[in-house]
Design a protein around this motif. Structure first.
Motif, PDB file in Angstrom:
ATOM      1  N   LYS A  35       0.859  -1.198   0.000  1.00  0.00           N
ATOM      2  CA  LYS A  35       0.000   0.000   0.000  1.00  0.00           C
ATOM      3  C   LYS A  35       0.887   1.236   0.000  1.00  0.00           C
ATOM      4  O   LYS A  35       1.860   1.322   0.741  1.00  0.00           O
ATOM      5  CB  LYS A  35      -0.925   0.001   1.226  1.00  0.00           C
ATOM      6  CG  LYS A  35      -1.797   1.267   1.337  1.00  0.00           C
ATOM      7  CD  LYS A  35      -2.855   1.180   2.445  1.00  0.00           C
ATOM      8  CE  LYS A  35      -3.573   2.514   2.629  1.00  0.00           C
ATOM      9  NZ  LYS A  35      -4.598   2.485   3.695  1.00  0.00           N
ATOM     10  N   ASP A  56      -2.903  10.078   3.721  1.00  0.00           N
ATOM     11  CA  ASP A  56      -4.318   9.696   3.785  1.00  0.00           C
ATOM     12  C   ASP A  56      -5.080  10.683   4.662  1.00  0.00           C
ATOM     13  O   ASP A  56      -5.119  10.562   5.878  1.00  0.00           O
ATOM     14  CB  ASP A  56      -4.440   8.268   4.356  1.00  0.00           C
ATOM     15  CG  ASP A  56      -5.888   7.803   4.418  1.00  0.00           C
ATOM     16  OD1 ASP A  56      -6.767   8.492   3.846  1.00  0.00           O
ATOM     17  OD2 ASP A  56      -6.135   6.738   5.028  1.00  0.00           O
ATOM     18  N   LYS A  69     -10.693  12.749   7.825  1.00  0.00           N
ATOM     19  CA  LYS A  69     -10.316  12.272   9.158  1.00  0.00           C
ATOM     20  C   LYS A  69     -10.260  13.454  10.125  1.00  0.00           C
ATOM     21  O   LYS A  69      -9.898  14.559   9.723  1.00  0.00           O
ATOM     22  CB  LYS A  69      -8.904  11.656   9.115  1.00  0.00           C
ATOM     23  CG  LYS A  69      -8.810  10.274   8.489  1.00  0.00           C
ATOM     24  CD  LYS A  69      -7.366   9.776   8.554  1.00  0.00           C
ATOM     25  CE  LYS A  69      -7.181   8.476   7.789  1.00  0.00           C
ATOM     26  NZ  LYS A  69      -7.880   7.339   8.389  1.00  0.00           N
ATOM     27  N   ASP A  86       1.104   6.044   5.719  1.00  0.00           N
ATOM     28  CA  ASP A  86       0.182   5.132   5.044  1.00  0.00           C
ATOM     29  C   ASP A  86       0.795   4.495   3.790  1.00  0.00           C
ATOM     30  O   ASP A  86       0.113   3.814   3.033  1.00  0.00           O
ATOM     31  CB  ASP A  86      -1.115   5.882   4.697  1.00  0.00           C
ATOM     32  CG  ASP A  86      -2.343   4.987   4.756  1.00  0.00           C
ATOM     33  OD1 ASP A  86      -2.255   3.889   5.324  1.00  0.00           O
ATOM     34  OD2 ASP A  86      -3.395   5.397   4.208  1.00  0.00           O
ATOM     35  N   ASN A 122     -17.415   5.202   1.842  1.00  0.00           N
ATOM     36  CA  ASN A 122     -16.514   5.961   2.714  1.00  0.00           C
ATOM     37  C   ASN A 122     -15.207   6.168   1.948  1.00  0.00           C
ATOM     38  O   ASN A 122     -14.534   5.199   1.589  1.00  0.00           O
ATOM     39  CB  ASN A 122     -16.276   5.168   4.011  1.00  0.00           C
ATOM     40  CG  ASN A 122     -15.541   5.988   5.057  1.00  0.00           C
ATOM     41  OD1 ASN A 122     -14.704   6.823   4.729  1.00  0.00           O
ATOM     42  ND2 ASN A 122     -15.869   5.757   6.311  1.00  0.00           N
ATOM     43  N   ASP A 162     -12.564   7.175   3.033  1.00  0.00           N
ATOM     44  CA  ASP A 162     -11.406   6.864   3.877  1.00  0.00           C
ATOM     45  C   ASP A 162     -11.042   5.373   3.811  1.00  0.00           C
ATOM     46  O   ASP A 162     -10.001   4.963   4.313  1.00  0.00           O
ATOM     47  CB  ASP A 162     -11.690   7.296   5.318  1.00  0.00           C
ATOM     48  CG  ASP A 162     -10.428   7.413   6.151  1.00  0.00           C
ATOM     49  OD1 ASP A 162      -9.326   7.376   5.560  1.00  0.00           O
ATOM     50  OD2 ASP A 162     -10.544   7.533   7.386  1.00  0.00           O
ATOM     51  N   GLU A 200      -9.815   3.857   1.382  1.00  0.00           N
ATOM     52  CA  GLU A 200      -9.191   4.045   0.063  1.00  0.00           C
ATOM     53  C   GLU A 200      -8.153   2.972  -0.260  1.00  0.00           C
ATOM     54  O   GLU A 200      -7.959   2.629  -1.420  1.00  0.00           O
ATOM     55  CB  GLU A 200      -8.553   5.441  -0.015  1.00  0.00           C
ATOM     56  CG  GLU A 200      -7.126   5.564   0.567  1.00  0.00           C
ATOM     57  CD  GLU A 200      -7.043   5.291   2.055  1.00  0.00           C
ATOM     58  OE1 GLU A 200      -8.076   5.411   2.732  1.00  0.00           O
ATOM     59  OE2 GLU A 200      -5.953   4.948   2.554  1.00  0.00           O
ATOM     60  N   THR A 252      -1.049  -0.763   5.537  1.00  0.00           N
ATOM     61  CA  THR A 252      -1.568  -0.099   6.744  1.00  0.00           C
ATOM     62  C   THR A 252      -3.055   0.092   6.497  1.00  0.00           C
ATOM     63  O   THR A 252      -3.513   1.181   6.184  1.00  0.00           O
ATOM     64  CB  THR A 252      -0.876   1.266   6.913  1.00  0.00           C
ATOM     65  OG1 THR A 252      -0.876   1.934   5.629  1.00  0.00           O
ATOM     66  CG2 THR A 252       0.555   1.116   7.397  1.00  0.00           C
ATOM     67  N   LEU A 253      -3.811  -1.012   6.621  1.00  0.00           N
ATOM     68  CA  LEU A 253      -5.158  -1.010   6.052  1.00  0.00           C
ATOM     69  C   LEU A 253      -6.251  -0.539   7.000  1.00  0.00           C
ATOM     70  O   LEU A 253      -7.125   0.216   6.595  1.00  0.00           O
ATOM     71  CB  LEU A 253      -5.489  -2.399   5.482  1.00  0.00           C
ATOM     72  CG  LEU A 253      -6.541  -2.377   4.369  1.00  0.00           C
ATOM     73  CD1 LEU A 253      -6.085  -1.543   3.174  1.00  0.00           C
ATOM     74  CD2 LEU A 253      -6.904  -3.778   3.904  1.00  0.00           C
ATOM     75  N   THR A 254      -6.231  -1.017   8.247  1.00  0.00           N
ATOM     76  CA  THR A 254      -7.370  -0.685   9.112  1.00  0.00           C
ATOM     77  C   THR A 254      -6.982  -0.347  10.550  1.00  0.00           C
ATOM     78  O   THR A 254      -6.133  -1.008  11.152  1.00  0.00           O
ATOM     79  CB  THR A 254      -8.377  -1.863   9.191  1.00  0.00           C
ATOM     80  OG1 THR A 254      -7.750  -2.979   9.831  1.00  0.00           O
ATOM     81  CG2 THR A 254      -8.885  -2.268   7.825  1.00  0.00           C
ATOM     82  N   GLY A 255      -7.663   0.664  11.092  1.00  0.00           N
ATOM     83  CA  GLY A 255      -7.546   0.966  12.515  1.00  0.00           C
ATOM     84  C   GLY A 255      -8.045  -0.215  13.336  1.00  0.00           C
ATOM     85  O   GLY A 255      -7.567  -0.461  14.449  1.00  0.00           O
TER      86      GLY A 255
HETATM   87  N1  BES Z   1      -4.812   4.238   6.551  1.00  0.00           N
HETATM   88  C1  BES Z   1      -5.995   3.963   7.287  1.00  0.00           C
HETATM   89  C2  BES Z   1      -5.799   2.890   8.355  1.00  0.00           C
HETATM   90  C3  BES Z   1      -4.873   3.217   9.495  1.00  0.00           C
HETATM   91  C4  BES Z   1      -5.368   3.589  10.721  1.00  0.00           C
HETATM   92  C5  BES Z   1      -3.499   3.074   9.361  1.00  0.00           C
HETATM   93  C6  BES Z   1      -4.524   3.839  11.775  1.00  0.00           C
HETATM   94  C7  BES Z   1      -2.642   3.352  10.407  1.00  0.00           C
HETATM   95  C8  BES Z   1      -3.139   3.715  11.615  1.00  0.00           C
HETATM   96  C9  BES Z   1      -7.086   3.479   6.338  1.00  0.00           C
HETATM   97  O1  BES Z   1      -7.052   4.011   5.063  1.00  0.00           O
HETATM   98  C10 BES Z   1      -8.391   3.886   6.921  1.00  0.00           C
HETATM   99  O2  BES Z   1      -8.649   5.051   6.983  1.00  0.00           O
HETATM  100  N2  BES Z   1      -9.190   2.894   7.330  1.00  0.00           N
HETATM  101  C11 BES Z   1     -10.453   3.138   7.887  1.00  0.00           C
HETATM  102  C12 BES Z   1     -11.437   2.192   7.246  1.00  0.00           C
HETATM  103  C13 BES Z   1     -12.871   2.518   7.513  1.00  0.00           C
HETATM  104  C14 BES Z   1     -13.248   3.842   6.891  1.00  0.00           C
HETATM  105  C15 BES Z   1     -13.737   1.413   6.960  1.00  0.00           C
HETATM  106  C16 BES Z   1     -10.371   2.876   9.383  1.00  0.00           C
HETATM  107  O3  BES Z   1      -9.631   1.978   9.801  1.00  0.00           O
HETATM  108  O4  BES Z   1     -11.002   3.608  10.147  1.00  0.00           O
END
Ligand code: BES
Ligand code: MN
Ligand code: ZN
Length: 527
Positions: free
Chosen positions: A272, A277, A284, A295, A352, A354, A356, A381-384
């Motif tokens: 990724k 982001d 955000k 990211d 959403n 976010d 992405e 770095t996909l999901t919180g």
């Molecule tokens: N890049 C973020 C995920 C992330 C969160 C990485 C914390 C590093 C630390 C990802 O693109 C994101 O925003 N994910 C969302 C998904 C949701 C909108 C379904 C998330 O995790 O809140």
């Protein structure tokens, strides 16, 4: 850093610091040789002082004492390793990281490291080298005070003392060289993660890949928006369309010189690469946005691994596939409600902006499958949600091709990177059902990291695939062992180990298939 081996007693070697790692309880009646040697030179005061200060060899203890001219070394550093029963090379790697940080604080240039006696000395050596090199890493380019400090002494010389009775072999030299290459490449990846997003934009990342490829002897191809349009990557294009910075499509190729090896199916690595982001129109909040330069850590790890793989020269091709862009809100940004057509043809309703990463990765994964790889590993770095599940130090591994998942988990274990398998259960699939398109990009909150993995799975077809969610471990919130605060370079070591493992598997099966070797003729062949 310069590494060399010394023969003879560690306690008599010259160097500003004498570093002695110790297992729990080794400060008792039977101290290991390096400690016994240093202690007798100090007339027993080393052990007395350590005991009085409460040093027992516990896994996070570090004890520094001045040698007051009784030793060649100015100071002795005792490093706790914890219980011997729980030893893994990672324990030593973390301890060596602490030694490097101690050395820097003390402005030491040279250090003698007494490698402890373990089952596997090459593995221990590699851990020591990696721990020192990673522990010495700092990102201070933008600190004026650090620039003034440029001439401050840095740890440059390390003398390795093998445990008593162990003779130095070629294998030891190779372990040191590999550890050094891996750690340097991890630090190279850390730099990319730590650089601010106004520096590391998609173009910069592509240039970094090209420069790396030129030095390492890898083929690097970079495509811009036109090429991404030609490839009909509708999801990637949508995420990229809000930014004035053009997206970049990066393809890095290692091909074996041997024609037969070059025909083996490749391993595909996908990373990724959202260089920032913001969340896009689903913006955000400030606190969650502040670290989103990281990211792109997945792509940094993939490129860092390629930098090592180029020197490993495995008997099969390895390709890296990266889609780099920024996720920004603007008048041209993609919107919640947009319906996108992916390269694969599946349509996606954006709920959403976010979410992405999965959109970009979906198209890149499809592109990777078209190269008919034996396996795909993606790092993102996909999901919180994965950080909520596994915290800051553990990678989440998803995939339903058990042998490949197993290989990756084993590789992570050998490399000393913590990883835990997560389910990729179809029970969660309802979360991505859309009323108007084939699926939507974000569903309910519950099981968020599984939903993201299920989304990716739609784009890999039957190719064996493992998805690594590194949202947590891509950065460290604090100093720990060989980690500093900030980018960790997580994934480099696991990917390198995976390629080494696959090399052994392949060479093993080739040896089994090959006809029995002809009896040697002439004088040169050895048994
Ligand atoms: N890049 C973020 C995920 C992330 C969160 C990485 C914390 C590093 C630390 C990802 O693109 C994101 O925003 N994910 C969302 C998904 C949701 C909108 C379904 C998330 O995790 O809140
Ligand atoms: Mn996001
Ligand atoms: Zn993201």
């Amino acid at each position: 850093m310069n590494f060399s081996f010394i023969s003879g007693e560690a306690a008599r070697a010259s160097g500003e610091l004498l570093v002695i790692p110790l297992f729990d309880g080794e400060t008792g009646d039977k101290p290991p040789a390096p400690l016994a040697g240093a202690n007798s030179a100090l007339e027993g005061r080393l052990l007395t002082a350590a005991t009085q200060e409460g040093f027992k060899g516990k896994s996070d203890q570090t004890f520094v004492v001045h040698s007051l001219g009784r030793l060649e070394a100015e100071r002795v550093v005792l490093l706790g390793l914890g219980s011997r029963a729980r030893y893994t090379p990672e324990v030593l790697r973390l301890a060596a990281g602490r030694a490097a940080k101690t050395a820097q604080r003390l402005k030491a240039r040279t250090l003698v490291f007494a490698v402890p006696e373990t089952q596997d000395t090459p593995a221990a050596l590699r851990a020591v080298v990696e721990g020192l090199e990673l522990g010495a890493y700092r990102f201070e380019r933008y600190k004026s005070s650090a620039k003034e400090d440029k001439n401050a002494p840095k740890l440059t010389t390390v003398r390795l003392a093998l445990p008593g009775g162990v003779e130095k072999t070629k294998e030891h030299d190779q372990a040191v060289a590999l550890g050094q290459r891996v750690a340097e490449s991890t630090n190279w990846a850390r730099d990319l993660v730590n650089e601010p997003p106004n520096v590391v934009n998609p173009e910069h990342l592509a240039r970094a890949a090209q420069e790396m490829g030129r030095e390492a002897g890898l083929k690097v191809t970079v495509g811009n928006r036109k090429e991404i349009e030609r490839l009909k990557m509708g999801m990637f294009l949508a995420v990229a369309q809000g930014s004035v910075n053009e997206p970049k499509l990066i393809h890095v190729e290692y091909t074996p010189k041997n024609a037969r090896h070059a025909k083996n199916p490749p391993v595909a690595l996908v990373g990724k690469a959202i260089t920032f982001d913001s969340g896009g129109l689903s913006l955000k909040p400030t606190d969650s946005m502040v670290d989103m330069k990281t990211d792109m850590a997945g792509s940094a790890a993939v490129l860092g691994a390629m930098r090592v793989i180029a020197t490993l020269k495995p008997p099969f091709p390895v390709h890296a596939f990266i889609g780099a862009c920024e996720n920004m809100p603007s008048g041209t940004a993609y919107r919640p409600g947009d319906i996108l057509t992916s390269r694969l043809g599946k349509t996606v309703e954006v709920t959403n902006t976010d979410a992405e990463g999965r959109l970009v990765l979906g198209d890149i994964l499809t592109w990777a499958t078209e190269h008919k790889p034996a396996a795909i590993i993606d790092l993102a770095t996909l999901t919180g949600a994965c950080v909520v599940a596994l915290g800051n130090y553990i990678v989440g591994a998803f995939g339903d091709h058990d042998p490949t998942v197993y290989d990756v988990l084993e590789s992570a274990h050998t490399a000393g990177e913590e990883m835990w398998r997560m389910p990729i259960s179809e029970l969660q699939k309802d979360a991505l059902r859309s009323e108007v398109a084939d699926m939507k990009n974000s569903g309910e909150r519950w099981g968020g990291s599984i939903n993201a993995a299920l989304f990716l799975k739609e784009f890999v077809g039957d190719t064996p695939w493992v998805h690594l969610d590194i949202a947590g471990p891509s950065t460290s919130p604090k100093e720990r062992g060989y980690l500093g605060k900030g980018g960790t370079g997580v994934g480099v070591r696991t990917l390198v180990e995976y390629v080494r493992r696959r090399t052994n598997q392949l060479e093993g099966s080739e040896a089994a298939e090959a006809p029995a070797p002809k009896p040697a003729r002439g004088g040169r062949a050895k048994g």
